[in-house]
Design a protein around this motif. Structure first.
Motif, PDB file in Angstrom:
ATOM      1  N   PRO A  41       0.831  -1.208   0.000  1.00 52.07           N
ATOM      2  CA  PRO A  41       0.000   0.000   0.000  1.00 52.07           C
ATOM      3  C   PRO A  41       0.864   1.257   0.000  1.00 52.07           C
ATOM      4  CG  PRO A  41      -0.265  -1.241   2.069  1.00 52.07           C
ATOM      5  CD  PRO A  41       0.670  -2.025   1.209  1.00 52.07           C
ATOM      6  N   ASN A 107      -4.910   2.851  -4.796  1.00 52.04           N
ATOM      7  CA  ASN A 107      -4.371   2.315  -3.541  1.00 52.04           C
ATOM      8  C   ASN A 107      -5.298   1.247  -2.944  1.00 52.04           C
ATOM      9  OD1 ASN A 107      -2.183   2.301  -1.786  1.00 52.04           O
ATOM     10  ND2 ASN A 107      -2.979   3.926  -0.463  1.00 52.04           N
ATOM     11  N   GLY A 108      -6.069   0.594  -3.803  1.00 55.31           N
ATOM     12  CA  GLY A 108      -6.922  -0.498  -3.335  1.00 55.31           C
ATOM     13  C   GLY A 108      -8.154  -0.062  -2.554  1.00 55.31           C
ATOM     14  N   MET A 381      -3.417   6.597   3.273  1.00 51.54           N
ATOM     15  CA  MET A 381      -3.065   5.789   4.438  1.00 51.54           C
ATOM     16  C   MET A 381      -1.904   6.429   5.193  1.00 51.54           C
ATOM     17  SD  MET A 381      -3.392   1.973   2.872  1.00 51.54           S
ATOM     18  CE  MET A 381      -4.943   1.478   2.096  1.00 51.54           C
ATOM     19  N   ALA A 384       1.175   1.342   6.702  1.00 54.41           N
ATOM     20  CA  ALA A 384       1.000   0.225   5.771  1.00 54.41           C
ATOM     21  C   ALA A 384      -0.035  -0.778   6.279  1.00 54.41           C
ATOM     22  CB  ALA A 384       2.338  -0.468   5.530  1.00 54.41           C
ATOM     23  N   GLY A 386      -2.968  -0.098   6.776  1.00 60.09           N
ATOM     24  CA  GLY A 386      -4.268   0.270   6.218  1.00 60.09           C
ATOM     25  C   GLY A 386      -4.997   1.340   7.008  1.00 60.09           C
TER      26      GLY A 386
END
Ligand code: NAG
Ligand code: NAG
Ligand code: NAG
Ligand code: NAG
Ligand code: NAG
Ligand code: NAG
Length: 598
Positions: A41, A107-108, A381, A384, A386
């Motif tokens: 991420p 970034n998902g 974020m 990392a 999340g």
């Protein structure tokens, strides 16, 4: 004149077609910018402090220009950033694309159900100021990384050291659109104007595409950019001159300059009122809250920031909310907006977000969602694992490793930073404020507790009323039939730009803005057209002479009947003059004086 500009443009275009590219570093930029783990991420972190332990400052673009090493690094890093392949999530294209189009997952962080036709950026939302902090920090972090890599490419050791020093405290510049330019310079800085430039770097002197002039899509995905004719243009544009060429009209930065210079007095007046009389974060922050609460203070930092979008774009990319961030001007404009927000925070240190319903849908939240200071600022974020940044975490600029010279460690006497800032704002924005002009003219014979009356036009309208940005102009006397002449008409007394997205017609959420009228009325008092600023004189005058007109995004006049939810009124406030330089004028509650349209 027009013809010469045209010839200049043709020559410029030929130069740019033949030779101008991004700076050629003579190395493989792809391998330089590739991430070690492309699946990890992306995290927005705090940039390192300066070697002496201080927090580096974001500087005005002209101050950066004056520092050869910082300037070279800024241009080279931006040029490199813009050259990164558009399929890289850390490319200029994808970072710019977080804000609006292409409406894809970054970034998902996927879309909320029913929200996928929006960007991530919250407008008409209490998160407007804080969301842009990690957003700009992400952009700054990429430039910082590239500037560092570029500084290490210089072969000459002495020079390398100088560039490495400049890179170590490099921060994103801002453009101060609320101050007049230094003598002899254009208001809209000339560094934005030329399509090409001569640039020194680790691979020598080259003629390159000016990365502040535009972003050049590579490739252009017209479908993703949605709005014709902009979707078919290969690069971002400001004041595109569609008279000249249907295909790829040139940017007319001189028109942007004229338009924004004409707005400067109004910008200063509105900011001055915002700093002196708005003390709650929610109403300060966005153009939706005040109406939702039936408040009579209808301006906001968001509404003032809109002016630079509308006129900075002048029907180019900046004017279209979801396209605006592709123009490199966007980030310098938002850094300035953030600077103003941090000044306001210093003046109102305890003011903070109270929960508010969002006025517009974003990629991750439908309109009407309750938002508060712990609402995640998606898709950014902080770690990392999340965890997202939220507003509480983004309350200061220092957590991202930057500051502005105005609100931190102001040098000088023992006055508090807050008093120094008030003094600075009085001298700076007070220049175009009736209160400070009265203070000056009465310096000899001041009475304590001196009051006068301020006049403001308030506008609100349904968001999406016209399916795009539009402007409302106020005139004393009959307006010209020529829409293009409105912005600079001698009888113009103010205008308000409504910066909004297409495709949301019928939306019942409202947005607001204001137009200060007092300066124009003071001129009319001086000319003898009105006796004084008191309601008995001003109301009959306005009833007789005040007119408004509306221009749509295509520059054509729109009738007010077509604008759903339009409301225009004039109110006045009693204002007490400040008694010292470290005080602001004190605004009383507004009184409704005239309803012009409802
Ligand atoms: C620290 O260094 C910066 C330059 O990087 C300078 O502008 C600043 O004044 C210095 N601060 C102190 C406290 O020495
Ligand atoms: C290296 O750079 C410095 C500073 O720009 C310059 O004075 C010097 O002449 C350069 N040395 C060489 C060998 O080019
Ligand atoms: C822009 O281009 C003109 C003509 O080539 C040049 O004279 C001028 O210095 C350039 N301005 C900037 C800011 O680079
Ligand atoms: C835009 O770029 C494409 C690809 O480079 C090129 O084929 C096209 O002619 C350009 N369009 C214009 C109007 O310059
Ligand atoms: C605002 O005023 C309108 C009409 O006067 C009323 O219907 C509404 O409930 C009020 N809203 C709030 C939040 O007070
Ligand atoms: C703030 O909003 C979030 C949702 O965004 C919610 O989960 C949380 O409970 C709210 N917190 C407070 C203090 O209201």
């Amino acid at each position: 004149m027009r013809f010469l500009v045209y010839i200049g443009w043709v020559l410029n275009s030929i130069v740019s077609l033949v030779s101008a590219q991004d700076y050629d570093f003579g190395v493989d930029v792809v391998s330089l910018t590739r991430r070690q783990d492309p699946n990890a991420p992306i995290v927005v972190s705090r940039l390192p402090l300066a070697s002496n332990g201080s927090t580096p400052l974001r500087l005005e673009i002209r101050d950066v220009k004056a520092d050869k090493y910082k300037w070279d690094l800024f241009i080279l890093a931006l040029s490199m950033f813009q050259s990164v392949s558009q399929d890289d999530p850390l490319s200029y294209y994808q970072v710019a694309g977080i804000h609006g189009v292409p409406f894809v997952t970054w970034n998902g962080v996927g879309p909320a159900a029913g929200a996928s036709q929006s960007g991530y950026c919250p407008h008409s939302s209490v998160l407007f100021p804080t969301w842009h902090r990690p957003y700009l920090a992400l952009y700054e972090q990429e430039l910082f990384k590239l500037a560092g890599a570029i500084s290490r490419m210089f072969n000459n050791a002495t020079e390398r050291l100088l560039y490495m020093q400049a890179a170590s405290d490099f921060r994103l510049p801002y453009w101060d659109w609320a101050s007049p330019a230094p003598n002899g310079q254009s208001h809209f800085p000339d560094v934005f104007w030329n399509s090409t430039m001569t640039q020194y770097g680790p691979n020598g002197v080259q003629i390159i595409r000016n990365p502040l002039y535009s972003y050049s899509f590579h490739p252009l995905d017209g479908e993703a950019l949605i709005w014709p004719p902009l979707r078919s243009w290969n690069e971002t544009k400001r004041a595109p001159n569609t008279d000249i060429s249907e295909l790829e009209p040139p940017s007319m930065n001189d028109q942007v300059n004229t338009a924004l210079l004409a707005k400067l007095p109004e910008i200063q007046q509105r900011l001055y009122i915002l700093f002196s009389s708005y003390h709650e974060f929610d109403s300060f922050s966005n153009k939706n809250y005040a109406i939702s609460q039936n408040l009579s203070y209808l301006d906001s930092i968001e509404a003032i920031h809109d002016i630079v979008h509308i006129y900075g774009g002048s029907r180019g990319h900046m004017t279209y909310v979801p396209l605006s961030s592709f123009d490199p001007l966007f980030f310098l404009h938002h850094a300035m907006t953030d600077r103003l927000i941090s000044m306001w925070q210093l003046l109102n240190p305890t003011a903070w977000i109270t929960p508010q319903v969002s006025g517009e849908t974003t990629y991750t939240a439908l309109k009407g969602t309750m938002q508060n200071s712990s609402t995640p600022l998606t898709p950014f974020m902080s770690s990392a694992d999340g965890t997202f940044w939220d507003s509480d975490m983004s309350r200061t600029t220092e957590v991202f490793g930057y500051a502005y010279g105005d609100s931190s460690a102001l040098p000088g006497d023992g006055d508090s930073p807050r008093n120094k800032l008030i003094r600075k704002i009085n001298r700076w924005l007070g220049k175009n404020s009736p209160a400070m002009i009265r203070v000056k003219s009465q310096a000899q014979h001041r009475r304590p507790n001196d009051h006068y009356t301020e006049w403001i036009a308030n506008v609100h309208v349904n968001h999406g009323a016209l399916g795009g940005s539009f402007s409302i102009y106020f005139f004393a006397g009959d307006p010209s039939d020529d829409v293009d002449a409105w912005g600079v008409a001698p009888n113009l007394i103010g205008s308000v730009g409504i910066f909004t997205m297409s495709g949301m017609s019928g939306s019942h959420s409202k947005i607001s803005g204001t137009v200060p009228l007092t300066m124009a009325l003071m001129k009319l008092v001086n000319l003898g057209a009105i006796t004084d600023l008191e309601p008995n004189s001003v109301v009959p005058f306005l009833q007789k002479t005040l007119h408004f007109r509306i221009a749509g995004i295509d520059g054509k006049e729109v009738s007010p009947e077509q604008v759903t939810g339009l409301y225009i009124s004039i109110s006045s406030s009693r204002v007490r003059l400040p008694e010292s330089e470290v005080e602001f004028p004190d605004w009383g509650r507004p009184t409704l004086r005239l309803a012009m349209w409802e």
